[in-house]
Design a protein around this motif. Structure first.
Motif, PDB file in Angstrom:
ATOM      1  N   GLU A 281      45.050 -87.850 -19.198  1.00  0.00           N
ATOM      2  CA  GLU A 281      46.386 -87.763 -18.608  1.00  0.00           C
ATOM      3  C   GLU A 281      47.373 -87.394 -19.715  1.00  0.00           C
ATOM      4  OE1 GLU A 281      47.382 -91.336 -16.622  1.00  0.00           O
ATOM      5  OE2 GLU A 281      45.692 -91.262 -15.228  1.00  0.00           O
ATOM      6  N   PRO A 282      48.081 -86.265 -19.583  1.00  0.00           N
ATOM      7  CA  PRO A 282      49.030 -85.858 -20.626  1.00  0.00           C
ATOM      8  C   PRO A 282      50.071 -86.945 -20.890  1.00  0.00           C
ATOM      9  CG  PRO A 282      48.679 -84.091 -19.042  1.00  0.00           C
ATOM     10  CD  PRO A 282      48.025 -85.314 -18.463  1.00  0.00           C
ATOM     11  N   LEU A 283      50.463 -87.084 -22.147  1.00  0.00           N
ATOM     12  CA  LEU A 283      51.454 -88.075 -22.548  1.00  0.00           C
ATOM     13  C   LEU A 283      52.625 -87.389 -23.233  1.00  0.00           C
ATOM     14  CD1 LEU A 283      49.103 -90.797 -24.098  1.00  0.00           C
ATOM     15  CD2 LEU A 283      50.277 -90.936 -21.905  1.00  0.00           C
ATOM     16  N   ASN A 284      53.796 -87.994 -23.105  1.00  0.00           N
ATOM     17  CA  ASN A 284      54.987 -87.506 -23.788  1.00  0.00           C
ATOM     18  C   ASN A 284      55.277 -88.435 -24.957  1.00  0.00           C
ATOM     19  OD1 ASN A 284      57.756 -87.041 -24.567  1.00  0.00           O
ATOM     20  ND2 ASN A 284      58.041 -85.955 -22.620  1.00  0.00           N
ATOM     21  N   TYR A 285      55.380 -87.880 -26.150  1.00  0.00           N
ATOM     22  CA  TYR A 285      55.585 -88.720 -27.332  1.00  0.00           C
ATOM     23  C   TYR A 285      56.867 -89.530 -27.238  1.00  0.00           C
ATOM     24  CZ  TYR A 285      58.435 -84.669 -28.789  1.00  0.00           C
ATOM     25  OH  TYR A 285      59.341 -83.646 -28.850  1.00  0.00           O
ATOM     26  N   HIS A 286      57.840 -89.077 -26.461  1.00  0.00           N
ATOM     27  CA  HIS A 286      59.065 -89.858 -26.266  1.00  0.00           C
ATOM     28  C   HIS A 286      58.766 -91.196 -25.602  1.00  0.00           C
ATOM     29  CE1 HIS A 286      62.335 -87.073 -27.404  1.00  0.00           C
ATOM     30  NE2 HIS A 286      61.448 -86.125 -27.109  1.00  0.00           N
ATOM     31  N   ASP A 287      57.713 -91.231 -24.790  1.00  0.00           N
ATOM     32  CA  ASP A 287      57.392 -92.446 -24.043  1.00  0.00           C
ATOM     33  C   ASP A 287      56.583 -93.451 -24.841  1.00  0.00           C
ATOM     34  OD1 ASP A 287      58.657 -91.362 -21.801  1.00  0.00           O
ATOM     35  OD2 ASP A 287      56.798 -90.389 -21.107  1.00  0.00           O
ATOM     36  N   ILE A 288      55.831 -92.991 -25.846  1.00  0.00           N
ATOM     37  CA  ILE A 288      54.911 -93.923 -26.504  1.00  0.00           C
ATOM     38  C   ILE A 288      55.179 -94.138 -27.992  1.00  0.00           C
ATOM     39  CG2 ILE A 288      53.087 -93.332 -24.877  1.00  0.00           C
ATOM     40  CD1 ILE A 288      51.719 -91.776 -27.088  1.00  0.00           C
ATOM     41  N   LEU A 289      56.033 -93.311 -28.622  1.00  0.00           N
ATOM     42  CA  LEU A 289      56.215 -93.424 -30.066  1.00  0.00           C
ATOM     43  C   LEU A 289      57.567 -93.981 -30.476  1.00  0.00           C
ATOM     44  CD1 LEU A 289      54.478 -90.170 -31.357  1.00  0.00           C
ATOM     45  CD2 LEU A 289      53.618 -92.509 -31.371  1.00  0.00           C
ATOM     46  N   GLY A 290      58.450 -94.246 -29.555  1.00  0.00           N
ATOM     47  CA  GLY A 290      59.748 -94.812 -29.917  1.00  0.00           C
ATOM     48  C   GLY A 290      60.784 -93.745 -30.205  1.00  0.00           C
ATOM     49  N   ASP A 291      62.039 -94.136 -30.097  1.00  0.00           N
ATOM     50  CA  ASP A 291      63.134 -93.180 -30.183  1.00  0.00           C
ATOM     51  C   ASP A 291      63.252 -92.529 -31.563  1.00  0.00           C
ATOM     52  OD1 ASP A 291      63.750 -93.724 -27.573  1.00  0.00           O
ATOM     53  OD2 ASP A 291      65.334 -95.168 -28.043  1.00  0.00           O
ATOM     54  N   THR A 292      63.159 -93.343 -32.632  1.00  0.00           N
ATOM     55  CA  THR A 292      63.337 -92.781 -33.977  1.00  0.00           C
ATOM     56  C   THR A 292      62.232 -91.784 -34.306  1.00  0.00           C
ATOM     57  OG1 THR A 292      64.394 -94.834 -34.700  1.00  0.00           O
ATOM     58  CG2 THR A 292      63.584 -93.340 -36.416  1.00  0.00           C
ATOM     59  N   THR A 293      60.983 -92.171 -33.994  1.00  0.00           N
ATOM     60  CA  THR A 293      59.858 -91.269 -34.246  1.00  0.00           C
ATOM     61  C   THR A 293      60.012 -89.987 -33.434  1.00  0.00           C
ATOM     62  OG1 THR A 293      58.445 -93.198 -34.574  1.00  0.00           O
ATOM     63  CG2 THR A 293      57.342 -91.090 -34.239  1.00  0.00           C
ATOM     64  N   ALA A 294      60.361 -90.148 -32.158  1.00  0.00           N
ATOM     65  CA  ALA A 294      60.513 -88.977 -31.293  1.00  0.00           C
ATOM     66  C   ALA A 294      61.604 -88.044 -31.800  1.00  0.00           C
ATOM     67  CB  ALA A 294      60.823 -89.422 -29.865  1.00  0.00           C
ATOM     68  N   THR A 295      62.651 -88.622 -32.390  1.00  0.00           N
ATOM     69  CA  THR A 295      63.729 -87.797 -32.927  1.00  0.00           C
ATOM     70  C   THR A 295      63.229 -86.918 -34.071  1.00  0.00           C
ATOM     71  OG1 THR A 295      65.421 -89.406 -32.310  1.00  0.00           O
ATOM     72  CG2 THR A 295      66.000 -87.830 -34.027  1.00  0.00           C
ATOM     73  N   MET A 296      62.425 -87.502 -34.969  1.00  0.00           N
ATOM     74  CA  MET A 296      61.904 -86.703 -36.076  1.00  0.00           C
ATOM     75  C   MET A 296      60.948 -85.632 -35.574  1.00  0.00           C
ATOM     76  SD  MET A 296      60.211 -87.975 -39.642  1.00  0.00           S
ATOM     77  CE  MET A 296      59.703 -86.798 -40.897  1.00  0.00           C
ATOM     78  N   ILE A 297      60.149 -85.961 -34.579  1.00  0.00           N
ATOM     79  CA  ILE A 297      59.254 -84.958 -33.998  1.00  0.00           C
ATOM     80  C   ILE A 297      60.069 -83.842 -33.356  1.00  0.00           C
ATOM     81  CG2 ILE A 297      57.481 -84.563 -32.229  1.00  0.00           C
ATOM     82  CD1 ILE A 297      56.546 -87.457 -32.775  1.00  0.00           C
ATOM     83  N   ASP A 298      61.159 -84.209 -32.685  1.00  0.00           N
ATOM     84  CA  ASP A 298      62.039 -83.196 -32.091  1.00  0.00           C
ATOM     85  C   ASP A 298      62.592 -82.265 -33.169  1.00  0.00           C
ATOM     86  OD1 ASP A 298      61.709 -84.108 -29.504  1.00  0.00           O
ATOM     87  OD2 ASP A 298      63.487 -85.398 -29.547  1.00  0.00           O
ATOM     88  N   VAL A 299      62.954 -82.845 -34.313  1.00  0.00           N
ATOM     89  CA  VAL A 299      63.474 -82.035 -35.422  1.00  0.00           C
ATOM     90  C   VAL A 299      62.439 -80.993 -35.833  1.00  0.00           C
ATOM     91  CG1 VAL A 299      64.067 -82.096 -37.878  1.00  0.00           C
ATOM     92  CG2 VAL A 299      65.097 -83.743 -36.300  1.00  0.00           C
ATOM     93  N   LEU A 300      61.189 -81.424 -35.990  1.00  0.00           N
ATOM     94  CA  LEU A 300      60.142 -80.493 -36.412  1.00  0.00           C
ATOM     95  C   LEU A 300      59.794 -79.489 -35.321  1.00  0.00           C
ATOM     96  CD1 LEU A 300      57.925 -82.983 -38.401  1.00  0.00           C
ATOM     97  CD2 LEU A 300      58.850 -80.838 -39.295  1.00  0.00           C
ATOM     98  N   LYS A 301      59.804 -79.932 -34.073  1.00  0.00           N
ATOM     99  CA  LYS A 301      59.492 -79.001 -32.981  1.00  0.00           C
ATOM    100  C   LYS A 301      60.556 -77.930 -32.819  1.00  0.00           C
ATOM    101  CE  LYS A 301      56.263 -81.428 -29.947  1.00  0.00           C
ATOM    102  NZ  LYS A 301      55.291 -80.331 -29.848  1.00  0.00           N
ATOM    103  N   SER A 302      61.767 -78.220 -33.261  1.00  0.00           N
ATOM    104  CA  SER A 302      62.843 -77.234 -33.132  1.00  0.00           C
ATOM    105  C   SER A 302      62.784 -76.165 -34.215  1.00  0.00           C
ATOM    106  CB  SER A 302      64.205 -77.938 -33.189  1.00  0.00           C
ATOM    107  OG  SER A 302      64.428 -78.494 -34.479  1.00  0.00           O
ATOM    108  N   SER A 303      61.937 -76.399 -35.234  1.00  0.00           N
ATOM    109  CA  SER A 303      61.856 -75.434 -36.327  1.00  0.00           C
ATOM    110  C   SER A 303      60.738 -74.428 -36.051  1.00  0.00           C
ATOM    111  CB  SER A 303      61.574 -76.163 -37.649  1.00  0.00           C
ATOM    112  OG  SER A 303      60.286 -76.748 -37.605  1.00  0.00           O
ATOM    113  N   PRO A 304      60.828 -73.244 -36.627  1.00  0.00           N
ATOM    114  CA  PRO A 304      59.769 -72.240 -36.437  1.00  0.00           C
ATOM    115  C   PRO A 304      58.424 -72.786 -36.926  1.00  0.00           C
ATOM    116  CG  PRO A 304      61.710 -71.243 -37.418  1.00  0.00           C
ATOM    117  CD  PRO A 304      61.930 -72.722 -37.446  1.00  0.00           C
ATOM    118  N   TYR A 305      57.411 -72.624 -36.128  1.00  0.00           N
ATOM    119  CA  TYR A 305      56.039 -73.038 -36.461  1.00  0.00           C
ATOM    120  C   TYR A 305      55.872 -74.556 -36.595  1.00  0.00           C
ATOM    121  CZ  TYR A 305      55.817 -68.075 -37.660  1.00  0.00           C
ATOM    122  OH  TYR A 305      55.907 -66.697 -37.627  1.00  0.00           O
ATOM    123  N   GLN A 306      56.925 -75.317 -36.283  1.00  0.00           N
ATOM    124  CA  GLN A 306      56.872 -76.779 -36.360  1.00  0.00           C
ATOM    125  C   GLN A 306      56.621 -77.275 -37.782  1.00  0.00           C
ATOM    126  OE1 GLN A 306      54.154 -78.402 -33.435  1.00  0.00           O
ATOM    127  NE2 GLN A 306      55.160 -77.374 -31.738  1.00  0.00           N
TER     128      GLN A 306
END
Length: 477
Positions: A281-306
């Motif tokens: 079952e697909p998971l969203n990192y926002h749901d399982i990793l916490g807000d601060t972690t998800a924010t850093m992942i969002d930062v990297l996902k917004s950059s070219p090539y992550q």
């Protein structure tokens, strides 16, 4: 050696005891009840069970047993020593012990270890008197006393499953062993092989804890975290992510890639296609990793090539309100991160173009090279020594600086209490035989220092203190 089975010998003694107690031999009905209560007809029966079997009350059975049992004291059971020796040699032995002993004709298949020990007790003896060591009934096993620790194997397998995801018989043996009782891996393996909820991958094993939920296995949780960010990923990638997290948690049992492959194939939470692992079952990192972690992942996902160079990542995290200590730890230990080259970090499972990574590294090097790296010292108005220096990316990332030789020579090998506005914020340590001084991260965070700032450190040599001030180009005037 008698050809009678152990239980036959005991029931002969029971009949003789009944004769001595009541002056007559027991009927078949009463021999059945007495035998059930003693334990020659399977597990030791309760008073109610023995009474129900022949249609009398539990109180009547108790009365009869009260008179019969004393007559058994001092009785000799010819096969008792032989059986005790076999049980010690084959310890631990699963219940019912008769299942194995019956193959040689020594007992009935239904004899239990508890029954055997009960019969010896009624006869006024024990395994120690017969063979020099005791036998202990533990759960559904009969164990020689020095091997009782072996019976902790299942409990430890459960604990290791929660902590590491998988373990080995040897790891369990080492954890259970005592200098006086080193234990045998074959005994531990025999105990664990009897447990249906233990799964095996060669020498590696884990306890299937589906009923306990996902948090009962660290390896499942780690793989879910990694795959919630990017999916699918190879077993090798998940293994490397786990290695990073294990290092941070100081965990010393990491299953190899081959064992992990079997684990994921057996797990109901993942699918395996060749070497690629995906979530059922697909998971969203926002749901399982916490807000601060998800924010850093969002930062990297917004950059070219992550992926991003360290300085760009630090600045983006600062802008997002993530503490320096947090993202500094994650670049080294987070299971969902991966290093793609010196000073280039990104999300595990991303596939950046190598040329793009080289371009990011080149831009980072040029940026660092362009940073001012001035450093000087002077006498402060109050007679103290003041070092002024540019705050560099390297200093922010490492928490390490060097004092000018004039300061280093007087403080080598010493500690400095770092003060900000008169308040202690860090303890820095100077090397005795090198010029590095480390431990500045707490002060960096307290000052909210960033690249391009200018730092003044006023050192009181006698008090071993250093007062810090953060400013700009005016400090160079």
């Amino acid at each position: 050696m008698t050809n009678l089975r152990f239980e036959d010998e005991v029931e002969t003694l029971l009949a003789q005891a009944h004769l001595a107690a009541f002056g007559r031999e027991p009927s078949e009905r009463w021999l059945t009840a007495i035998a059930m209560r003693v334990g020659t007809r399977g597990p030791i029966a309760t008073l109610d069970e023995a009474g129900d079997a022949i249609g009398v009350t539990r109180e009547r059975v108790r009365q009869v047993m009260k008179k019969v049992e004393p007559q058994l004291k001092g009785a000799t059971v010819p096969r008792a020593r032989e059986i005790a020796e076999t049980l010690v040699a084959r310890s631990p032995m699963p219940e019912p012990i008769g299942r194995r002993l019956a193959r040689s004709g020594a007992t009935r298949p239904t004899l239990t270890g508890r029954s055997f020990l009960n019969i010896l007790r009624l006869a006024g003896t024990s395994p120690r008197e017969l063979v020099g060591t005791d036998l202990v009934s533990v759960d559904d096993w009969l164990v020689e006393e020095s091997e009782v620790r072996v019976m902790g194997a299942l409990s430890l397998a459960n604990k290791h499953t929660s902590t590491y995801g998988m373990t080995t018989v040897e790891e369990i043996r080492q954890a259970l062993a005592h200098p006086d009782f080193p234990l045998d891996t074959m005994d531990i393996r025999r105990v664990l092989k009897r447990e249906q909820n233990i799964k095996w991958a060669g020498e590696w094993l884990w306890v299937d804890k589906a009923h306990d939920g996902l948090h009962a296995n660290r390896l499942i949780n780690t793989a879910r975290s990694i795959l919630s960010v990017n999916s699918p990923q190879t077993v090798v990638s998940i293994h490397e992510g786990a290695r990073r997290l294990w290092r941070f948690r100081r965990l010393d049992i990491l299953p190899p890639v081959a064992a992990m492959s079997v684990f994921f194939k057996e797990s109901p939470h993942f699918t395996v296609d060749d070497d690629l692992i995906n979530l059922i079952e697909p998971l969203n990192y926002h749901d399982i990793l916490g807000d601060t972690t998800a924010t850093m992942i969002d930062v990297l996902k917004s950059s070219p090539y992550q992926v991003m160079d360290r300085q760009s990542l630090n600045e983006a995290c600062d802008d997002a309100g993530i503490a320096k200590g947090t993202y500094g730890i994650w670049t080294t230990y987070a299971e969902w991160m991966e290093g793609f080259g010196p000073n280039v970090w990104g999300l595990r499972g991303s596939k950046p173009n190598p040329a793009a990574v080289d371009a990011i590294r080149a831009a980072s090097r040029a940026r660092l090279k362009a940073e001012p790296r001035r450093k000087s010292w002077s006498w402060a108005p109050n007679g103290l020594i003041a070092q002024t220096m540019d705050v560099t990316t390297s200093f922010i990332n490492s928490g390490v600086l060097t004092f000018v030789p004039e300061v280093q020579g007087m403080l080598a090998g010493q500690s400095l209490e770092v003060m900000l506005g008169g308040k202690h914020v860090a303890t820095a340590k100077l090397g005795a035989d090198h010029s590095f001084c480390w431990g500045w991260h707490p002060a960096i965070n307290a000052m909210e220092a960033k690249s391009g700032d200018v730092l003044r450190i006023t050192v009181n040599i006698s008090a071993r203190t250093a007062e810090v001030q953060l400013g700009g180009q005016e400090f160079w005037s």
